[in-house]
Design a protein around this motif. Structure first.
Motif, PDB file in Angstrom:
ATOM      1  N   MET A 198     -13.267  -2.348 -12.634  1.00  0.00           N
ATOM      2  CA  MET A 198     -12.380  -1.335 -13.187  1.00  0.00           C
ATOM      3  C   MET A 198     -11.294  -1.322 -12.205  1.00  0.00           C
ATOM      4  SD  MET A 198     -14.079  -0.467 -15.673  1.00  0.00           S
ATOM      5  CE  MET A 198     -12.993   0.858 -15.921  1.00  0.00           C
ATOM      6  N   TRP A 199     -10.327  -2.066 -12.600  1.00  0.00           N
ATOM      7  CA  TRP A 199      -9.176  -2.200 -11.693  1.00  0.00           C
ATOM      8  C   TRP A 199      -8.329  -0.827 -11.798  1.00  0.00           C
ATOM      9  CZ3 TRP A 199      -8.938  -5.845  -8.413  1.00  0.00           C
ATOM     10  CH2 TRP A 199      -9.669  -7.151  -8.871  1.00  0.00           C
ATOM     11  N   ASN A 200      -7.547  -0.454 -10.556  1.00  0.00           N
ATOM     12  CA  ASN A 200      -6.812   0.768 -10.744  1.00  0.00           C
ATOM     13  C   ASN A 200      -5.795   0.795  -9.599  1.00  0.00           C
ATOM     14  OD1 ASN A 200      -7.715   2.014  -8.258  1.00  0.00           O
ATOM     15  ND2 ASN A 200      -9.497   2.470  -9.526  1.00  0.00           N
ATOM     16  N   GLU A 201      -4.931   1.320  -9.381  1.00  0.00           N
ATOM     17  CA  GLU A 201      -3.753   1.519  -8.522  1.00  0.00           C
ATOM     18  C   GLU A 201      -4.523   1.467  -6.950  1.00  0.00           C
ATOM     19  OE1 GLU A 201      -4.413   5.500  -9.625  1.00  0.00           O
ATOM     20  OE2 GLU A 201      -3.832   4.013 -10.619  1.00  0.00           O
ATOM     21  N   ASN A 202      -5.721   1.755  -6.577  1.00  0.00           N
ATOM     22  CA  ASN A 202      -6.278   1.757  -5.607  1.00  0.00           C
ATOM     23  C   ASN A 202      -6.279   0.432  -4.845  1.00  0.00           C
ATOM     24  OD1 ASN A 202      -6.285   4.717  -5.593  1.00  0.00           O
ATOM     25  ND2 ASN A 202      -8.369   4.564  -6.290  1.00  0.00           N
ATOM     26  N   TYR A 203      -6.237  -0.743  -5.620  1.00  0.00           N
ATOM     27  CA  TYR A 203      -6.501  -2.152  -5.260  1.00  0.00           C
ATOM     28  C   TYR A 203      -4.957  -2.546  -4.912  1.00  0.00           C
ATOM     29  CZ  TYR A 203     -11.197  -2.235  -7.076  1.00  0.00           C
ATOM     30  OH  TYR A 203     -12.374  -1.875  -7.484  1.00  0.00           O
ATOM     31  N   VAL A 204      -4.112  -1.841  -5.242  1.00  0.00           N
ATOM     32  CA  VAL A 204      -2.685  -2.675  -4.879  1.00  0.00           C
ATOM     33  C   VAL A 204      -2.598  -3.119  -3.533  1.00  0.00           C
ATOM     34  CG1 VAL A 204      -0.128  -2.229  -4.979  1.00  0.00           C
ATOM     35  CG2 VAL A 204      -1.424  -1.373  -6.984  1.00  0.00           C
ATOM     36  N   ASP A 205      -2.718  -2.190  -2.703  1.00  0.00           N
ATOM     37  CA  ASP A 205      -2.366  -2.424  -1.190  1.00  0.00           C
ATOM     38  C   ASP A 205      -3.424  -3.633  -0.670  1.00  0.00           C
ATOM     39  OD1 ASP A 205      -0.630  -0.466  -0.732  1.00  0.00           O
ATOM     40  OD2 ASP A 205      -1.899   1.023   0.075  1.00  0.00           O
ATOM     41  N   GLU A 206      -4.745  -3.531  -1.289  1.00  0.00           N
ATOM     42  CA  GLU A 206      -5.596  -4.674  -0.651  1.00  0.00           C
ATOM     43  C   GLU A 206      -5.190  -6.051  -1.149  1.00  0.00           C
ATOM     44  OE1 GLU A 206      -7.969  -4.518   1.449  1.00  0.00           O
ATOM     45  OE2 GLU A 206      -7.436  -2.658   1.712  1.00  0.00           O
ATOM     46  N   ILE A 207      -4.782  -6.065  -2.494  1.00  0.00           N
ATOM     47  CA  ILE A 207      -4.355  -7.473  -3.323  1.00  0.00           C
ATOM     48  C   ILE A 207      -2.975  -7.732  -2.414  1.00  0.00           C
ATOM     49  CG2 ILE A 207      -3.299  -8.261  -5.236  1.00  0.00           C
ATOM     50  CD1 ILE A 207      -5.356  -6.616  -6.983  1.00  0.00           C
ATOM     51  N   LEU A 258     -10.007 -15.241  -1.745  1.00  0.00           N
ATOM     52  CA  LEU A 258     -11.159 -14.322  -2.819  1.00  0.00           C
ATOM     53  C   LEU A 258     -11.429 -12.962  -1.876  1.00  0.00           C
ATOM     54  CD1 LEU A 258     -13.144 -14.246  -5.123  1.00  0.00           C
ATOM     55  CD2 LEU A 258     -14.698 -15.091  -3.522  1.00  0.00           C
ATOM     56  N   LEU A 259     -10.812 -11.895  -2.970  1.00  0.00           N
ATOM     57  CA  LEU A 259     -11.006 -10.721  -2.446  1.00  0.00           C
ATOM     58  C   LEU A 259     -12.356 -10.131  -3.095  1.00  0.00           C
ATOM     59  CD1 LEU A 259      -9.818  -7.856  -1.351  1.00  0.00           C
ATOM     60  CD2 LEU A 259      -9.027  -7.558  -3.860  1.00  0.00           C
ATOM     61  N   VAL A 260     -13.235  -9.725  -2.070  1.00  0.00           N
ATOM     62  CA  VAL A 260     -14.859  -9.347  -2.243  1.00  0.00           C
ATOM     63  C   VAL A 260     -15.020  -7.753  -2.154  1.00  0.00           C
ATOM     64  CG1 VAL A 260     -15.634 -11.756  -2.422  1.00  0.00           C
ATOM     65  CG2 VAL A 260     -15.390 -10.057  -0.400  1.00  0.00           C
ATOM     66  N   VAL A 261     -15.756  -7.253  -2.774  1.00  0.00           N
ATOM     67  CA  VAL A 261     -16.130  -6.137  -2.507  1.00  0.00           C
ATOM     68  C   VAL A 261     -17.477  -5.976  -1.534  1.00  0.00           C
ATOM     69  CG1 VAL A 261     -17.137  -5.505  -4.578  1.00  0.00           C
ATOM     70  CG2 VAL A 261     -16.240  -3.446  -3.195  1.00  0.00           C
ATOM     71  N   ASN A 262     -17.456  -5.010  -0.689  1.00  0.00           N
ATOM     72  CA  ASN A 262     -19.071  -4.732  -0.202  1.00  0.00           C
ATOM     73  C   ASN A 262     -20.089  -4.470  -1.236  1.00  0.00           C
ATOM     74  OD1 ASN A 262     -21.361  -3.303   1.033  1.00  0.00           O
ATOM     75  ND2 ASN A 262     -20.069  -3.120   2.988  1.00  0.00           N
ATOM     76  N   LYS A 263     -21.026  -5.039  -1.092  1.00  0.00           N
ATOM     77  CA  LYS A 263     -22.217  -5.009  -2.246  1.00  0.00           C
ATOM     78  C   LYS A 263     -22.775  -3.538  -2.185  1.00  0.00           C
ATOM     79  CE  LYS A 263     -26.083  -7.077  -4.227  1.00  0.00           C
ATOM     80  NZ  LYS A 263     -25.917  -7.199  -5.463  1.00  0.00           N
ATOM     81  N   ASP A 264     -22.473  -2.719  -1.389  1.00  0.00           N
ATOM     82  CA  ASP A 264     -23.021  -1.438  -1.623  1.00  0.00           C
ATOM     83  C   ASP A 264     -21.959  -0.415  -2.374  1.00  0.00           C
ATOM     84  OD1 ASP A 264     -24.808  -1.657   0.401  1.00  0.00           O
ATOM     85  OD2 ASP A 264     -23.770  -1.031   2.115  1.00  0.00           O
ATOM     86  N   LYS A 265     -20.567  -1.138  -2.522  1.00  0.00           N
ATOM     87  CA  LYS A 265     -19.895  -0.493  -3.475  1.00  0.00           C
ATOM     88  C   LYS A 265     -19.706  -1.017  -4.841  1.00  0.00           C
ATOM     89  CE  LYS A 265     -16.939   0.799   0.451  1.00  0.00           C
ATOM     90  NZ  LYS A 265     -15.900   0.864   1.074  1.00  0.00           N
ATOM     91  N   SER A 266     -20.536  -2.134  -5.076  1.00  0.00           N
ATOM     92  CA  SER A 266     -20.478  -2.923  -6.234  1.00  0.00           C
ATOM     93  C   SER A 266     -21.507  -2.349  -7.282  1.00  0.00           C
ATOM     94  CB  SER A 266     -20.778  -4.354  -6.117  1.00  0.00           C
ATOM     95  OG  SER A 266     -20.880  -5.053  -7.266  1.00  0.00           O
ATOM     96  N   PHE A 267     -21.311  -2.028  -8.542  1.00  0.00           N
ATOM     97  CA  PHE A 267     -22.326  -1.624  -9.621  1.00  0.00           C
ATOM     98  C   PHE A 267     -23.113  -2.674 -10.399  1.00  0.00           C
ATOM     99  CE2 PHE A 267     -19.058   1.607  -8.912  1.00  0.00           C
ATOM    100  CZ  PHE A 267     -19.728   2.509  -8.431  1.00  0.00           C
ATOM    101  N   ASP A 268     -22.754  -3.817 -10.148  1.00  0.00           N
ATOM    102  CA  ASP A 268     -23.074  -5.054 -11.020  1.00  0.00           C
ATOM    103  C   ASP A 268     -24.238  -5.699  -9.970  1.00  0.00           C
ATOM    104  OD1 ASP A 268     -23.859  -7.177 -12.660  1.00  0.00           O
ATOM    105  OD2 ASP A 268     -21.888  -7.815 -12.868  1.00  0.00           O
TER     106      ASP A 268
END
Length: 148
Positions: free
Chosen positions: A113-122, A138-148
């Motif tokens: 679910m992409w949004n403008e909050n990812y801009v700085d990280e990208i 590769l940009l990854v997210v902490n598993k605790d913040k993932s819903f999949d």
């Protein structure tokens, strides 16, 4: 500083994890709130000031093509049809990249679910990519913040 100019969106899959929602539409066209997953991804790409989008398509490809035409996004979008068979993730990316003259691509999966909050990280990731002359990153997210 060098910049990535082209985004690749993975849009060919069958959306099996979202059944029965994806019985009649491809996953990128699933609406979350008032926007499709694809629109959220394209909005992020525009905020990153990229110049072109490549989207692969297979499942319900005509619906995806019609949606892109109807929306008339203010960015160059090229759709690659995977026919007769789906090429899967690696094959789909390779097909789009090999048929373009650009050297660097930002690949986005519309499962996120992409949004403008990812801009700085990208942008930070892009800076690291060029600073260290990387082959890929590769940009990854902490598993605790993932819903999949």
């Amino acid at each position: 500083m060098e910049k990535i100019k082209v985004a690749v969106i993975l849009g060919a899959g069958f959306g099996k994890r979202l059944l029965p929602i994806t019985n009649n539409i491809p996953k990128p066209l699933v609406k979350i709130g008032n926007e499709t997953i694809l629109e959220k991804t394209i909005t992020l790409i525009q905020k990153l000031n990229l110049k072109k989008i490549l989207i692969n398509s297979h499942y319900k490809k005509d619906l995806l093509k019609d949606f892109i035409k109807k929306k008339r996004f203010n960015i160059d979008i090229q759709i690659f049809e995977e026919i007769p068979d789906i090429l899967n993730t690696g094959g789909g990316i390779s097909n789009m990249v090999m048929n373009n003259k650009h050297d660097y691509f930002l690949t986005l999966n519309p499962d996120t679910m992409w949004n403008e909050n990812y801009v700085d990280e990208i942008l930070k990731m892009e800076k690291q990519f060029f600073k260290f002359n990387s082959k890929n990153i590769l940009l990854v997210v902490n598993k605790d913040k993932s819903f999949d």
